[in-house]
Design a protein around this motif. Sequence first.
Motif, PDB file in Angstrom:
ATOM      1  N   LEU A 202      -8.867 -10.225  11.533  1.00 20.11           N
ATOM      2  CA  LEU A 202      -8.617 -11.458  12.035  1.00 20.11           C
ATOM      3  C   LEU A 202      -7.798 -11.531  11.471  1.00 20.11           C
ATOM      4  N   LEU A 203      -7.378 -11.922  10.477  1.00 18.81           N
ATOM      5  CA  LEU A 203      -5.839 -12.673   9.783  1.00 18.81           C
ATOM      6  C   LEU A 203      -5.185 -11.933   9.514  1.00 18.81           C
ATOM      7  N   SER A 204      -5.249 -10.889   8.306  1.00 20.88           N
ATOM      8  CA  SER A 204      -3.992 -10.547   7.833  1.00 20.88           C
ATOM      9  C   SER A 204      -3.135  -9.769   8.894  1.00 20.88           C
ATOM     10  N   ASP A 205      -1.828  -9.758   7.566  1.00 23.21           N
ATOM     11  CA  ASP A 205      -1.021  -8.370   8.308  1.00 23.21           C
ATOM     12  C   ASP A 205      -0.970  -7.157   7.627  1.00 23.21           C
ATOM     13  N   ARG A 206      -2.095  -7.419   5.814  1.00 25.14           N
ATOM     14  CA  ARG A 206      -1.901  -5.843   5.729  1.00 25.14           C
ATOM     15  C   ARG A 206      -3.395  -6.110   4.779  1.00 25.14           C
ATOM     16  N   ILE A 207      -4.374  -5.267   4.465  1.00 24.01           N
ATOM     17  CA  ILE A 207      -5.062  -5.848   3.695  1.00 24.01           C
ATOM     18  C   ILE A 207      -5.573  -4.672   2.569  1.00 24.01           C
ATOM     19  N   LEU A 208      -5.457  -5.427   1.688  1.00 28.17           N
ATOM     20  CA  LEU A 208      -5.276  -4.464   0.415  1.00 28.17           C
ATOM     21  C   LEU A 208      -7.262  -3.859  -0.071  1.00 28.17           C
ATOM     22  N   ILE A 209      -7.525  -2.723  -0.344  1.00 30.26           N
ATOM     23  CA  ILE A 209      -9.153  -3.123  -0.985  1.00 30.26           C
ATOM     24  C   ILE A 209      -9.008  -2.831  -1.971  1.00 30.26           C
ATOM     25  N   LEU A 210      -9.882  -3.659  -2.900  1.00 31.08           N
ATOM     26  CA  LEU A 210     -10.351  -2.841  -4.113  1.00 31.08           C
ATOM     27  C   LEU A 210     -11.452  -1.913  -4.156  1.00 31.08           C
ATOM     28  N   SER A 211     -11.305  -1.207  -5.883  1.00 31.34           N
ATOM     29  CA  SER A 211     -12.574  -0.244  -6.434  1.00 31.34           C
ATOM     30  C   SER A 211     -13.285  -1.197  -6.827  1.00 31.34           C
ATOM     31  N   THR A 212     -14.928  -0.636  -7.190  1.00 35.40           N
ATOM     32  CA  THR A 212     -15.440  -1.061  -8.386  1.00 35.40           C
ATOM     33  C   THR A 212     -14.713  -1.411  -9.024  1.00 35.40           C
ATOM     34  N   ALA A 213     -14.542  -2.459 -10.241  1.00 36.96           N
ATOM     35  CA  ALA A 213     -14.884  -2.995 -11.293  1.00 36.96           C
ATOM     36  C   ALA A 213     -14.640  -1.424 -12.925  1.00 36.96           C
ATOM     37  N   PRO A 214     -13.488  -1.168 -13.489  1.00 38.03           N
ATOM     38  CA  PRO A 214     -12.501  -2.436 -13.328  1.00 38.03           C
ATOM     39  C   PRO A 214     -11.751  -1.801 -12.509  1.00 38.03           C
ATOM     40  N   ALA A 215     -11.675  -2.543 -11.456  1.00 35.52           N
ATOM     41  CA  ALA A 215     -10.563  -2.727 -10.182  1.00 35.52           C
ATOM     42  C   ALA A 215      -9.250  -2.339 -10.277  1.00 35.52           C
ATOM     43  N   THR A 216      -9.068  -0.983  -8.853  1.00 38.31           N
ATOM     44  CA  THR A 216      -7.607  -1.134  -8.902  1.00 38.31           C
ATOM     45  C   THR A 216      -8.244  -1.105  -7.007  1.00 38.31           C
ATOM     46  N   ILE A 217      -6.097  -0.908  -7.043  1.00 38.05           N
ATOM     47  CA  ILE A 217      -5.928  -0.900  -4.839  1.00 38.05           C
ATOM     48  C   ILE A 217      -5.801   0.861  -4.778  1.00 38.05           C
ATOM     49  N   ILE A 218      -7.190   1.017  -4.416  1.00 36.06           N
ATOM     50  CA  ILE A 218      -7.413   2.093  -3.546  1.00 36.06           C
ATOM     51  C   ILE A 218      -7.115   2.828  -2.210  1.00 36.06           C
ATOM     52  N   ARG A 219      -6.560   1.603  -1.009  1.00 39.98           N
ATOM     53  CA  ARG A 219      -6.151   1.896   0.410  1.00 39.98           C
ATOM     54  C   ARG A 219      -5.635   0.543   0.185  1.00 39.98           C
ATOM     55  N   GLU A 220      -4.185   0.318   1.572  1.00 42.61           N
ATOM     56  CA  GLU A 220      -3.676  -0.432   2.031  1.00 42.61           C
ATOM     57  C   GLU A 220      -3.632   0.119   3.537  1.00 42.61           C
ATOM     58  N   VAL A 221      -4.728  -0.741   3.940  1.00 38.68           N
ATOM     59  CA  VAL A 221      -4.472  -1.450   5.688  1.00 38.68           C
ATOM     60  C   VAL A 221      -3.126  -1.894   5.955  1.00 38.68           C
ATOM     61  N   PHE A 239      -9.841  -1.859  16.240  1.00 40.01           N
ATOM     62  CA  PHE A 239     -10.551  -2.943  15.855  1.00 40.01           C
ATOM     63  C   PHE A 239     -11.314  -2.207  14.983  1.00 40.01           C
ATOM     64  N   ASN A 240     -12.484  -2.161  15.856  1.00 42.89           N
ATOM     65  CA  ASN A 240     -13.724  -1.145  15.446  1.00 42.89           C
ATOM     66  C   ASN A 240     -13.623  -0.292  14.552  1.00 42.89           C
ATOM     67  N   GLU A 241     -13.208   0.841  14.880  1.00 42.96           N
ATOM     68  CA  GLU A 241     -12.422   1.952  13.949  1.00 42.96           C
ATOM     69  C   GLU A 241     -11.671   1.739  12.399  1.00 42.96           C
ATOM     70  N   LEU A 242     -10.854   0.621  12.152  1.00 45.58           N
ATOM     71  CA  LEU A 242     -10.592   0.040  11.356  1.00 45.58           C
ATOM     72  C   LEU A 242     -11.644  -0.621  10.781  1.00 45.58           C
ATOM     73  N   LYS A 243     -12.776  -1.098  11.092  1.00 49.78           N
ATOM     74  CA  LYS A 243     -13.554  -2.014  10.621  1.00 49.78           C
ATOM     75  C   LYS A 243     -14.556  -0.465   9.433  1.00 49.78           C
ATOM     76  N   ARG A 244     -14.776   0.782  10.864  1.00 51.15           N
ATOM     77  CA  ARG A 244     -15.577   1.224   9.361  1.00 51.15           C
ATOM     78  C   ARG A 244     -14.871   2.128   8.789  1.00 51.15           C
ATOM     79  N   GLU A 245     -13.766   2.188   8.978  1.00 52.09           N
ATOM     80  CA  GLU A 245     -13.489   2.423   7.778  1.00 52.09           C
ATOM     81  C   GLU A 245     -12.899   1.588   6.849  1.00 52.09           C
TER      82      GLU A 245
END
Length: 252
Positions: A202-221, A239-245
């Motif tokens: 809802l809020l973002s221009d981009r979303i950065l997804i972090l992995s479990t620790a030790p965290a690294t960025i695994i995807r940018e949406v 919206f719902n498709e991205l939410k599931r991904e």
Amino acid sequence: MSFVLEVDGVTKSFDVPLSSKPVLSNVTFQVKEGEFVSLIGPSGSGKTTLFHLIGGLDVPNLGEIRIKGRRTIGERGNIAYMPQQASLMPWLTVAGNIELALDIAGMDRKEARIKAREWLERVGLHGEIGDSYPHVLSGGMQQRVSFLRALLSPQPLMCLDEPFGALDALTRMQMQTWLLSLWEENRRSVLFVTHSIEEALLLSDRILILSTAPATIIREVVVPFARPRRDELWSDPTFNELKREIYDQLKP
């Protein structure tokens, strides 16, 4: 392209008895001028640790952090920070809390008093509310004051650490709508930590997804929805498709 924040190859671990606990591993990303970027990841993935590094409260083992192109590792005072709890000064009124933030930023006290009242009126916290003390306000109202305090700080980057996480579901939705409307007027650069996929979309221009620790960025949406965001966005198939991904990326 103008970057407000650059995080380049940041790695962080903490010493524990007889060993070292890795928390972040080669984290690299940027936040552009006027961009709203959300960080989302599993609990314990190092999101708050990353904020501490960006804010200069701690230093990385490896990597660089730059704000407005200047290296700021271990240097405080370069971000406006909004925590999960409002953390308002209980001995000051609502208006006094805003005035203090402006005073610390170097504004003349008389001008700070006038500006605080102007902004409180703009966000619907004028009159008796402005003269009240924080403890009499609801959680949502306290967070409005906390956000306004961060918004009026002169730093180029706002770091919001799960600011709505402690609110009930209805108040949280109202606060999301309120924050969006206020942010649209000002377009400050924001780095936002959340556990809510819907909130991030809802809020973002981009979303950065972090992995479990030790965290690294695994995807940018890259969020494809136009601004201002529509009320019916929740029912949009994309919206719902991205939410599931994103949910699939976060599953253990």
